[in-house]
Design an enzyme around this catalytic site. Structure first.
Site, mmCIF file in Angstrom:
data_model
loop_
_atom_site.group_PDB
_atom_site.id
_atom_site.type_symbol
_atom_site.label_atom_id
_atom_site.label_comp_id
_atom_site.label_asym_id
_atom_site.label_seq_id
_atom_site.Cartn_x
_atom_site.Cartn_y
_atom_site.Cartn_z
ATOM 1 N N SER A 1 0.803 -1.238 0.109
ATOM 2 C CA SER A 1 -0.033 -0.094 -0.103
ATOM 3 C C SER A 1 0.961 1.180 0.040
ATOM 4 C CB SER A 1 -0.877 0.066 0.942
ATOM 5 O OG SER A 1 -0.394 -0.081 2.311
ATOM 6 N N GLY B 1 -1.957 -4.095 1.468
ATOM 7 C CA GLY B 1 -1.977 -5.520 2.232
ATOM 8 C C GLY B 1 -1.129 -6.616 1.738
ATOM 9 N N ASN C 1 4.029 -4.993 5.712
ATOM 10 C CA ASN C 1 2.952 -5.864 6.221
ATOM 11 C C ASN C 1 3.330 -7.460 6.863
ATOM 12 O OD1 ASN C 1 0.760 -4.445 5.530
ATOM 13 N ND2 ASN C 1 1.213 -4.809 3.363
ATOM 14 N N ASP D 1 -4.747 6.677 10.505
ATOM 15 C CA ASP D 1 -4.225 5.360 11.002
ATOM 16 C C ASP D 1 -2.813 5.360 11.491
ATOM 17 O OD1 ASP D 1 -2.489 5.528 8.678
ATOM 18 O OD2 ASP D 1 -3.736 3.913 7.648
ATOM 19 N N HIS E 1 0.096 5.079 7.020
ATOM 20 C CA HIS E 1 0.217 5.545 5.657
ATOM 21 C C HIS E 1 0.483 6.799 5.477
ATOM 22 C CE1 HIS E 1 -2.132 1.524 5.611
ATOM 23 N NE2 HIS E 1 -1.622 1.329 4.648
#
Length: 218
Positions: free
Chosen positions: A35, A72, A100, A181, A184
Site C-alpha cells: 500500500s 495489504g 506488512n 491510521d 500510511h
C-alpha cells in the site's frame, strides 16, 4: 564498389533516426510494493510512483514508472505475482515490500527468503533492483527488530544493490505526514518519501545508463 558504398551509406543513414528514437525512449521502471507504493486512500497521481516520476522528469530524466503496488501485500504475495507484475521490457524495479510482514509479526526468515527469491529471479531476467528498506516497530522487541532490520542491508550487500535504508524515513512517527491510521503517508508524506529516496534513485538510474541530465554532452 561505389554502388555498394552508396547503398551502405543509405542503409546506415536509415538506421540513425531509429537509433536516436531508442536513445530518447523513456526508461521503463516498475515500483513493486504494498500500500505504501499503491497509494492507499490517495488519488493515482499522488501515489509514490507517480510523484517520483514527476520529480525525475522535473530534473530532466526520461522515465516511466508503473505502479505495481497492492495494498495489504506481503513479501510472499509479491513473489507470487512477480511475473505478471513485472512484465517483459521492464528495465529496473524499485522493490518495496516487507512492511506488512513486520506488522503481522511474520518470521523475518520468511520475509528474507521471499525478498531474496524476488531479487534472484529478477537478476535471472537481467532486471536490476533498487531495494527500499523497512524497519521493525519498537514494540516488536529487540530480537525481532535485529533480525528484521538486517534483511535489507544484508540482501543489498549480497546482490550489490542500491539500497534506500528506510522507505518511511521522515514519515513514520510524524503526524503531519501520516494519515489518521498512523501508518500510511498522506500526499505530503509521499512527497517526503520521494524527496528522501530521490538521490538513491538517481544513483540507480546511473547504473542503468542514464546520466544526470546536467552531465549529458560534457
Amino acid at each position: 564498389m561505389l554502388l555498394f558504398a552508396a547503398a551502405t551509406l543509405v542503409g546506415a543513414a536509415g538506421l540513425l533516426p531509429r537509433a536516436a528514437r531508442a536513445d530518447d525512449s523513456p526508461l521503463k521502471l516498475v515500483a513493486l510494493g504494498d500500500s505504501l507504493t499503491a497509494g492507499y486512500r490517495l488519488p493515482a497521481d499522488a501515489a509514490f510512483p507517480a510523484v517520483l516520476e514527476r520529480a525525475l522528469k522535473a530534473k530532466g530524466y526520461k522515465v516511466e514508472i508503473a505502479n505495481a503496488g497492492v495494498s495489504g501485500d506481503t513479501s510472499t504475495g509479491g513473489l507470487d505475482r512477480l511475473d505478471w507484475s513485472v512484465p517483459d521490457g521492464t528495465q529496473g524495479v524499485i522493490l518495496e515490500l516487507g512492511a506488512n510482514d513486520m506488522l503481522r509479526g511474520t518470521d523475518p526468515a520468511v520475509t528474507r527468503k521471499a525478498l531474496d527469491t524476488i531479487i534472484a529471479r529478477l537478476k535471472e531476467r537481467n532486471i536490476p533492483v533498487l531495494l527500499a528498506g523497512m524497519l521493525a516497530a519498537p514494540n516488536l522487541g529487540t530480537e525481532y527488530r535485529a533480525r528484521f532490520d538486517a534483511i535489507y542491508p544484508d540482501l543489498a550487500k549480497t546482490y550489490g544493490l542500491v539500497l534506500y535504508p528506510f522507505f518511511l524515513d521522515g514519515v513514520a512517527g510524524q503526524r503531519v505526514n501520516t494519515m489518521d491510521d498512523g501508518l500510511h503517508p498522506t500526499a505530503k508524506g509521499v512527497e517526503r518519501v520521494v524527496e528522501g529516496i530521490l538521490p538513491a534513485v538517481e544513483t540507480f538510474l546511473g547504473r542503468l545508463g542514464q546520466q544526470k541530465p546536467e552531465q549529458k554532452g560534457q
